[in-house]
Design a protein around this motif. Sequence first.
Motif, short mmCIF file in Angstrom:
data_model
loop_
_atom_site.label_atom_id
_atom_site.label_comp_id
_atom_site.label_asym_id
_atom_site.label_seq_id
_atom_site.Cartn_x
_atom_site.Cartn_y
_atom_site.Cartn_z
N VAL A 46 0.79 -1.22 0.11
CA VAL A 46 -0.12 0.11 -0.05
C VAL A 46 0.91 1.19 0.16
O VAL A 46 1.76 1.29 0.79
CB VAL A 46 -0.98 0.05 1.32
CG1 VAL A 46 -1.86 1.25 1.24
CG2 VAL A 46 -1.91 -1.34 1.43
N SER A 47 0.71 2.13 -0.95
CA SER A 47 1.44 3.34 -0.91
C SER A 47 0.20 4.54 -0.71
O SER A 47 -1.07 4.66 -1.33
CB SER A 47 2.02 3.42 -2.33
OG SER A 47 2.44 4.88 -2.70
N GLU A 94 -0.11 8.81 -0.38
CA GLU A 94 0.50 10.02 -0.44
C GLU A 94 -0.66 11.11 -0.44
O GLU A 94 -1.87 10.86 -0.60
CB GLU A 94 1.11 9.96 -1.81
CG GLU A 94 0.35 10.19 -3.22
CD GLU A 94 1.24 10.10 -4.56
OE1 GLU A 94 2.44 10.25 -4.39
OE2 GLU A 94 0.52 10.41 -5.50
N ARG A 148 -4.14 9.93 -1.52
CA ARG A 148 -4.57 8.89 -2.34
C ARG A 148 -3.82 7.64 -2.02
O ARG A 148 -2.87 7.55 -1.55
CB ARG A 148 -3.54 9.28 -3.94
CG ARG A 148 -4.23 10.51 -4.61
CD ARG A 148 -3.32 11.01 -5.72
NE ARG A 148 -2.09 11.68 -5.38
CZ ARG A 148 -2.14 12.93 -4.97
NH1 ARG A 148 -2.89 13.79 -4.76
NH2 ARG A 148 -0.73 13.37 -4.55
N VAL A 149 -4.76 6.53 -2.13
CA VAL A 149 -4.16 5.34 -1.81
C VAL A 149 -4.14 4.26 -2.73
O VAL A 149 -4.92 4.13 -3.68
CB VAL A 149 -5.08 4.51 -0.56
CG1 VAL A 149 -4.82 3.06 -0.19
CG2 VAL A 149 -5.34 5.43 0.35
N THR A 150 -2.84 3.94 -3.01
CA THR A 150 -2.61 2.87 -3.99
C THR A 150 -2.21 1.44 -3.63
O THR A 150 -1.30 1.43 -2.62
CB THR A 150 -1.51 3.42 -4.90
OG1 THR A 150 -1.92 4.80 -5.54
CG2 THR A 150 -1.46 2.45 -6.27
N ALA A 151 -3.01 0.40 -3.97
CA ALA A 151 -2.41 -0.85 -3.67
C ALA A 151 -2.09 -1.64 -4.59
O ALA A 151 -2.46 -1.65 -5.93
CB ALA A 151 -3.70 -1.43 -2.86
N GLU A 152 -1.18 -2.52 -4.32
CA GLU A 152 -0.49 -3.53 -5.17
C GLU A 152 -1.05 -4.85 -4.64
O GLU A 152 -0.29 -5.26 -3.51
CB GLU A 152 0.87 -3.66 -5.76
CG GLU A 152 1.30 -4.69 -6.52
CD GLU A 152 2.72 -4.30 -6.96
OE1 GLU A 152 3.18 -5.34 -7.16
OE2 GLU A 152 3.37 -3.17 -6.97
N SER A 174 -8.15 -8.42 -12.30
CA SER A 174 -8.22 -6.66 -12.06
C SER A 174 -9.61 -6.40 -11.38
O SER A 174 -9.37 -5.63 -10.45
CB SER A 174 -7.68 -5.95 -13.10
OG SER A 174 -6.66 -6.31 -13.62
N GLN A 220 -10.08 -4.85 -7.63
CA GLN A 220 -10.73 -3.52 -7.27
C GLN A 220 -11.56 -3.61 -6.33
O GLN A 220 -11.80 -3.09 -5.29
CB GLN A 220 -11.30 -2.87 -8.60
CG GLN A 220 -11.66 -1.44 -8.30
CD GLN A 220 -10.30 -0.67 -7.72
OE1 GLN A 220 -9.29 -0.54 -8.48
NE2 GLN A 220 -10.78 -0.14 -6.78
N LEU A 245 -10.15 -4.57 -2.97
CA LEU A 245 -9.56 -3.01 -2.40
C LEU A 245 -10.96 -2.18 -1.82
O LEU A 245 -10.72 -1.70 -0.68
CB LEU A 245 -8.66 -2.34 -3.19
CG LEU A 245 -8.36 -1.12 -3.03
CD1 LEU A 245 -7.23 -1.31 -1.62
CD2 LEU A 245 -7.34 -0.36 -4.13
N CYS A 253 -11.17 -1.00 2.10
CA CYS A 253 -10.99 0.36 2.44
C CYS A 253 -12.38 0.85 3.03
O CYS A 253 -12.36 1.54 4.10
CB CYS A 253 -10.90 1.22 1.13
SG CYS A 253 -9.25 1.25 0.63
#
Length: 146
Positions: free
Chosen positions: A77-78, A80, A103-107, A114, A118, A121, A125
């Motif tokens: 999880v990133s 920013e 902004r939350v970005t997950a791998e 995909s 999504q 995720l 969240c």
Amino acid sequence: MSVTKTVRVEAEMGDSFRVQSDIRGHKVIIDQPAAGGGTDEGPTPLEYFLFSLAGCVATIGRVAAKQQKIELHSFSVSVEADYDPAGLLGKPTDNRSGFQVVRVTAEIDAQLSSTEKQAFLDEVCDRCPLHDNIKLATEVVHTLAE
């Protein structure tokens, strides 16, 4: 009927920007970069805030994967966020002091499409308490200790 739990953290700051706490035996430090007057002994409060969100999303991801019997190999999880520092510096601004956008970005490394990733995720969240506190208004009460 659900039970409400309370989480409490106490922090202490001396004569510098260094803030310390002992959380369940874990010593944590918040500080400012040397360029900002600190000694750079730890992340800033804003960095800890974003790390807390990333950690909460990842943790809820692990819980949800176990519940749904998804073999989750990894979940990165990133987070920013953008803010206008004028407010915290006491300078005039039309912007709020807090983050304007987070902004939350997950791998997600799992055997999911995909679309399934999504949806997973989105569910994670929605279940994450910190994501909820940031997304929705939460009453914050501040008082002076007697």
